[in-house]
Design an enzyme around this catalytic site. Sequence first.
Site, PDB file in Angstrom:
ATOM      1  N   CYS A   1      40.625  40.887  42.641  1.00 17.82           N
ATOM      2  CA  CYS A   1      41.671  40.280  43.178  1.00 17.82           C
ATOM      3  C   CYS A   1      43.077  40.771  42.488  1.00 17.82           C
ATOM      4  CB  CYS A   1      41.772  38.898  43.253  1.00 17.82           C
ATOM      5  SG  CYS A   1      42.211  38.120  41.584  1.00 17.82           S
TER       6      CYS A   1
ATOM      7  N   GLU B   1      41.694  27.174  33.233  1.00 20.53           N
ATOM      8  CA  GLU B   1      42.815  26.740  34.233  1.00 20.53           C
ATOM      9  C   GLU B   1      43.075  25.496  34.411  1.00 20.53           C
ATOM     10  OE1 GLU B   1      43.642  27.081  39.074  1.00 20.53           O
ATOM     11  OE2 GLU B   1      42.152  28.361  38.195  1.00 20.53           O
TER      12      GLU B   1
ATOM     13  N   HIS C   1      37.641  36.122  33.197  1.00 22.36           N
ATOM     14  CA  HIS C   1      36.108  35.825  32.869  1.00 22.36           C
ATOM     15  C   HIS C   1      35.144  36.921  33.277  1.00 22.36           C
ATOM     16  CE1 HIS C   1      37.272  31.357  32.135  1.00 22.36           C
ATOM     17  NE2 HIS C   1      37.167  31.844  31.026  1.00 22.36           N
TER      18      HIS C   1
END
Length: 335
Positions: A21, A135, A50
């Site tokens: 992305c 996150e 990751h």
Amino acid sequence: MTANTDTLVGEVLLAEPRGFCAGVDRAIEIVERALTKFGAPIYVRHEIVHNTYVVNDLKAKGAIFIEDLAEVPPGATLVFSAHGVSQAVRREAAERGFSVFDATCPLVNKVHIEVAKLAKEGYEFIMIGHKGHPEVEGTMGQLNEGIYLVEDVADVAAVRPRGTKLAVVTQTTLSVDDAAEILAEVKRCFPEVREPKQQDICYATQNRQDAVKVLAPTVDLVIVVGSPTSSNSNRLRELAQRLGTTAFMIDAASDLQQQWLDDARRDGQPLRVGLTAGASAPDILVQQVIARLKALGAGAVRKMEGVKETVHFPLPLGLGDKSMAELGGGSSSRS
């Protein structure tokens, strides 16, 4: 009895979109440009994204991945990972005098900004996410108190806010369906809760899950390329399974087991295998899996129709990209 590998796999159907992305592209490029501009080593707090392949590739180029800023020598260049960091980490980095480049995904940063803004207005927060994920730690670490983590529907009943002003935020890489179910319970328990103007789950997570919803019912088996630590990759595998299609997640083509294919085969017919990749998995891994499936007899590889993603996030100033102003403010909208 093992099936003839010449006809074991008939067709491979590629999900669209899949793989990297815009936030992952940006984070990796930040590390690579920092290495080019300042030379090795460049220190990175936590894995930049990751994915095992990406991390090992950057290590080979001179990146050093650390968890504790005490491991970083004075005057070094430090990159924050795409997952974001707490305010405590930011303060420590500033106090230690590091040259910092922030690779936090802009969509994660949007959540951080929302938390900071609403906290000043007296809001407390429910965060929907997975405990221990970097996150989540980064977002919850924007505040010293007043933010409550819920991982499932049952957790919502345990939330005891001190005041009446309550807002909800979400980890960007969750299952869209799971998050919606938890949010419905939050709204049932706290009818006045404030929701984000746009959902926090990122466009790429949404698009890849939507693609799997189309893909899974049409194939005999789904293979997800992604590392075990990747939240969005795990959600793709879980989604395919939930839709009734056997699914496996692999870090590399060598992890693909022929027994999975043998077990999925019915009536001796060649398999149709669905293939996708999490947002942190590079396309080279997908191509290696395709090559492995071709070695097992796959004669056709076909791409699904799907959303075309055109999102681009500018790099931090000082790494050679144009400024946000020159790019018209960048783009964080769904493509």
